[in-house]
Design a protein around this motif. Structure first.
Motif, short mmCIF file in Angstrom:
data_model
loop_
_atom_site.label_atom_id
_atom_site.label_comp_id
_atom_site.label_asym_id
_atom_site.label_seq_id
_atom_site.Cartn_x
_atom_site.Cartn_y
_atom_site.Cartn_z
N ILE A 192 35.41 26.02 10.07
CA ILE A 192 36.44 26.76 10.80
C ILE A 192 35.97 28.20 10.94
O ILE A 192 35.65 28.85 9.94
N LYS A 193 35.93 28.69 12.15
CA LYS A 193 35.54 30.08 12.39
C LYS A 193 36.65 31.02 11.94
O LYS A 193 37.83 30.66 11.97
N GLN A 194 36.25 32.23 11.54
CA GLN A 194 37.20 33.23 11.04
C GLN A 194 38.36 33.43 11.99
O GLN A 194 38.19 33.51 13.20
N SER A 195 39.56 33.47 11.43
CA SER A 195 40.84 33.68 12.12
C SER A 195 41.35 32.47 12.88
O SER A 195 42.41 32.52 13.48
N PHE A 196 40.62 31.37 12.85
CA PHE A 196 41.07 30.14 13.50
C PHE A 196 41.64 29.18 12.46
O PHE A 196 41.42 29.35 11.26
N ALA A 197 42.38 28.17 12.93
CA ALA A 197 43.06 27.23 12.04
C ALA A 197 42.74 25.79 12.39
O ALA A 197 42.39 25.48 13.54
N ARG A 198 42.88 24.94 11.42
CA ARG A 198 42.80 23.48 11.59
C ARG A 198 43.97 22.88 10.83
O ARG A 198 44.42 23.42 9.82
N GLY A 199 44.42 21.74 11.28
CA GLY A 199 45.50 21.05 10.60
C GLY A 199 46.77 21.13 11.41
O GLY A 199 46.77 20.90 12.61
N HIS A 250 50.07 20.42 6.58
CA HIS A 250 49.14 21.40 6.04
C HIS A 250 48.37 22.07 7.17
O HIS A 250 48.10 21.47 8.20
N LEU A 251 48.03 23.34 6.92
CA LEU A 251 47.31 24.14 7.89
C LEU A 251 46.32 24.99 7.12
O LEU A 251 46.68 25.63 6.11
N LEU A 252 45.06 25.01 7.56
CA LEU A 252 44.02 25.80 6.92
C LEU A 252 43.57 26.86 7.91
O LEU A 252 43.15 26.53 9.03
N ILE A 253 43.67 28.12 7.51
CA ILE A 253 43.29 29.24 8.36
C ILE A 253 42.12 29.96 7.71
O ILE A 253 42.22 30.41 6.56
N ALA A 254 41.01 30.08 8.43
CA ALA A 254 39.81 30.72 7.88
C ALA A 254 40.00 32.23 7.80
O ALA A 254 40.39 32.86 8.77
N ILE A 255 39.75 32.78 6.63
CA ILE A 255 39.82 34.22 6.42
C ILE A 255 38.41 34.78 6.49
O ILE A 255 38.12 35.76 7.03
N ASN A 275 42.44 14.78 0.03
CA ASN A 275 41.76 15.86 -0.68
C ASN A 275 40.94 16.66 0.31
O ASN A 275 40.27 16.09 1.17
N HIS A 276 41.00 17.98 0.18
CA HIS A 276 40.18 18.89 0.98
C HIS A 276 39.29 19.65 0.02
O HIS A 276 39.79 20.22 -0.96
N PHE A 277 38.00 19.68 0.27
CA PHE A 277 37.04 20.37 -0.58
C PHE A 277 36.58 21.63 0.13
O PHE A 277 35.91 21.53 1.16
N LEU A 278 36.94 22.78 -0.39
CA LEU A 278 36.52 24.05 0.19
C LEU A 278 35.16 24.39 -0.40
O LEU A 278 35.06 24.74 -1.58
N ILE A 279 34.12 24.28 0.42
CA ILE A 279 32.75 24.44 -0.06
C ILE A 279 32.30 25.89 -0.01
O ILE A 279 31.61 26.36 -0.91
N SER A 280 32.69 26.61 1.03
CA SER A 280 32.35 28.03 1.10
C SER A 280 33.42 28.78 1.88
O SER A 280 34.13 28.19 2.71
N GLY A 281 33.57 30.05 1.56
CA GLY A 281 34.52 30.88 2.28
C GLY A 281 35.86 31.01 1.60
O GLY A 281 36.04 30.68 0.42
N LYS A 282 36.82 31.47 2.39
CA LYS A 282 38.16 31.76 1.90
C LYS A 282 39.15 31.33 2.99
O LYS A 282 38.90 31.54 4.18
N ILE A 283 40.27 30.71 2.58
CA ILE A 283 41.27 30.26 3.54
C ILE A 283 42.67 30.66 3.11
O ILE A 283 42.93 30.91 1.93
N LYS A 284 43.54 30.69 4.09
CA LYS A 284 44.99 30.76 3.85
C LYS A 284 45.45 29.31 4.03
O LYS A 284 45.24 28.71 5.09
N TYR A 285 46.01 28.75 2.97
CA TYR A 285 46.44 27.35 2.99
C TYR A 285 47.96 27.30 3.05
O TYR A 285 48.64 27.79 2.15
#
Length: 91
Positions: free
Chosen positions: A31-38, A86-91, A47-57
């Motif tokens: 997910i590119k920064q400031s964009f969302a999925r879900g 659920h919604l994941l937003i890339a920070i 299960n969602h595995f956050l491998i790198s980065g930071k999100i607003k969940y």
């Protein structure tokens, strides 16, 4: 049983690689920064595995309307119960 490629999609939000292993679906998502999925829910636990980065969940119980928002950093595992939007937003 082997890991099977199903499809690959890319848009302005990022990329998704859809894989299948037996009955299990494995989706690798960038997910590119400031964009969302879900913004949806599933009939089963996921299960969602956050491998790198930071999100607003953002998570919302569709039966009680109760909402929870968290800031999560990698690495972490997010256990999402069934019928929880659920919604994941890339920070």
């Amino acid at each position: 049983m082997s890991l099977e490629f199903e499809k690959y999609v890319e848009d302005k939000r990022g990329k998704i690689l859809f894989l299948k292993y037996g009955e299990k679906n494995i989706n690798l998502i960038e997910i590119k920064q400031s964009f969302a999925r879900g913004g949806h829910y599933h009939q089963t636990n996921t299960n969602h595995f956050l491998i790198s980065g930071k999100i607003k969940y953002c998570e919302k119980n569709i039966q009680t309307d109760q909402e929870k928002i968290s800031i999560l950093s990698s690495p972490c595992i997010i256990n999402t119960q069934s019928h929880m939007a659920h919604l994941l937003i890339a920070i």
